[in-house]
Enzyme design. Structure first.
Site, PDB file in Angstrom:
ATOM      1  N   ASP A 194       0.851  -1.186   0.000  1.00 14.18           N
ATOM      2  CA  ASP A 194       0.000   0.000   0.000  1.00 14.18           C
ATOM      3  C   ASP A 194       0.889   1.238   0.000  1.00 14.18           C
ATOM      4  O   ASP A 194       2.099   1.133   0.078  1.00 14.18           O
ATOM      5  CB  ASP A 194      -0.857   0.028   1.273  1.00 14.18           C
ATOM      6  CG  ASP A 194      -1.946  -1.017   1.244  1.00 14.18           C
ATOM      7  OD1 ASP A 194      -2.254  -1.528   0.151  1.00 14.18           O
ATOM      8  OD2 ASP A 194      -2.490  -1.306   2.320  1.00 14.18           O
ATOM      9  N   LYS A 216      -3.592   3.257  -3.048  1.00 14.20           N
ATOM     10  CA  LYS A 216      -4.370   4.379  -3.570  1.00 14.20           C
ATOM     11  C   LYS A 216      -3.530   5.641  -3.514  1.00 14.20           C
ATOM     12  O   LYS A 216      -2.764   5.836  -2.585  1.00 14.20           O
ATOM     13  CB  LYS A 216      -5.580   4.637  -2.661  1.00 14.20           C
ATOM     14  CG  LYS A 216      -6.743   3.766  -2.908  1.00 14.20           C
ATOM     15  CD  LYS A 216      -7.918   4.259  -2.095  1.00 14.20           C
ATOM     16  CE  LYS A 216      -7.995   3.537  -0.767  1.00 14.20           C
ATOM     17  NZ  LYS A 216      -9.133   3.888   0.049  1.00 14.20           N
TER      18      LYS A 216
END
Ligand code: SAH
Length: 411
Positions: A194, A216
């Site tokens: 991540d 993200k």
């Protein structure tokens, strides 16, 4: 010269002669390794009797005899009588049984290594010369530190079945990555990461470790969860060790459970290394205790994703602290809902962006002003929102903290 070998003592008889300090230390160690220990001492201490009472140690409370060594794989002569230790060593030698002579490191046929355990590795150090336990232990500690710091390439070079390890890397600061997390990372052939947490650690990996970024970011569409699951299973099925690297703790809004499920469904071995969650550590670093006796005796951790949820308002009305993750954009809606349901507009709010990093910023407001204050400050993710009395500016300063708002019912 000493040859280092790893002995499997599980289920095998080890005879310890002398139940003093050294003899008991060895006994405890052999018990941990699964040995069947026979302890011989004419006047055993209470400690020796207590250990023997557990049933996994046989105690003979009398002077040692040669036949005590019958059936032993290893003998430790640890009495405070040098001559007796030498005699026991002689019996062992005659019977071709390895013997550690605790009074003289040079004359026994075996030495016990100073050791430390790191997952499935055991590091052991012995002296080739006279016994010097402090020096040997210092080298063992230095090696152990090196391994635990994740400084050693721990990838498996003999192909084994692949596996997945979910690693929680904490909120971002180096000191908040666990030892187990660093060790797991050092075993990785592939890292699926991540954008949150201690991602700077990934720069230190060997060049040939494949790093796949599924995080993200404002410019990067998140990789769908089913695609992440597929990646994990695919790499592990090819025999690789895959570290799924996450911010905070893998099971707090980390979708770790779904990934474990996907691996299990595909028959892939999967482990979890818990991490220091941002939900508690980021407030703590900003001087906010999420509970405080007499002020807030429970805490709700919620996601801001779903917008205003009844549980949040209910918790606030009950005097609990509420910690919100992923709530930067929904904070105005959540505060409006709380106000509409009767939460005190003066209730403090703190927002901590990029907690534990050098760019950390803390903004303060109240439920009534939060929407305006946070917009003016230009607050951006990642941020932790804390709602409740504990979020007041200077809460841990003496005056504020010394006056509990409600009487504590108990300790
Ligand atoms: N599993 C993570 C949370 C993942 S959800 C954990 O246990 O910490 C992602 C959210 O975590 C972010 O939107 C933000 O609300 C919070 N977060 C993670 N790291 C943070 C940090 N260093 N500072 C502030 N918030 C953080």
């Amino acid at each position: 010269m000493t040859t280092l070998v790893g002995l499997d003592l599980a289920g095998r008889r080890v005879v310890v002669v002398g139940a003093g300090h050294v003899g008991m230390r060895r006994t405890r160690r052999f018990l941990e390794d699964g040995a069947r220990v026979l302890l011989v001492d004419p006047s055993p201490t209470d400690e020796a009797r207590r250990v023997a009472s557990h049933g996994d140690v046989e105690l003979r409370a009398r002077p040692v005899r040669p036949e005590d060594l019958d059936g032993a794989w290893l003998v430790v002569a640890a009495t405070d009588d040098r001559d007796l230790n030498a005699r026991v060593a002689g019996w062992a030698e005659a019977g071709r049984t390895w013997c550690v002579n605790a009074s003289d490191g040079l004359s026994g046929s075996a030495k016990v290594a100073a050791s430390s355990t790191h997952g499935d590795l055991r590091v052991g150090v012995v002296s080739n010369g006279p016994a010097d336990s402090r020096r040997v232990a210092a080298v063992r500690d230095a090696l152990g530190w090196y391994v635990e710091a994740g400084q050693v390439d721990l990838r498996r070079h003999r192909r084994r079945t692949g596996r997945v390890v979910l690693v929680g890397s904490g909120p971002g600061a180096a000191g908040l990555v666990t030892t187990a997390g660093r060790e797991a990372l050092a075993t990785a052939d592939v890292v699926v990461t991540d954008r949150l947490g201690a991602t700077w650690l990934l720069e230190q990996l060997p060049e040939d470790v494949e790093v796949v970024d599924v995080g993200k970011s404002p410019t990067n569409h998140p990789v769908p969860q089913h695609e992440i699951n597929r990646l994990l299973v695919e790499h592990a099925s090819a025999g690789r060790t895959v570290v799924r690297f996450k911010g905070g703790d893998p099971y707090l809004f980390g979708r770790g459970g779904e990934e474990v499920h996907a691996c299990r469904a595909a028959g892939i071995p999967v482990e979890v290394v818990p991490g220091v969650t941002s939900a508690f550590s980021v407030p703590a670093l900003a001087g906010i205790p999420v509970t405080q006796r007499g002020v807030a005796t429970s805490v709700l951790v919620a996601s801001g994703h779903a917008g205003a949820e009844p549980a949040t308002t209910a918790a606030l009305l009950a005097g609990a602290t509420v910690v919100l993750l992923m709530a930067v954009s929904s904070l105005p809606e959540i505060c409006a809902a709380a106000l509409a349901d009767g939460v005190d507009p003066e209730l403090p709010v703190a927002v901590i962006e990029r907690g534990s990093t050098v760019d950390e910023r803390v903004s303060r407001a109240t439920i009534g002003t939060a929407a305006r204050v946070m917009a003016a400050a230009g607050v951006r993710a990642p941020a932790i929102v804390v709602l409740g009395l504990v979020a007041a500016e200077g809460f841990l300063d003496d005056e504020v903290c010394a006056t509990p708002v409600r009487e504590a019912a108990d300790v």
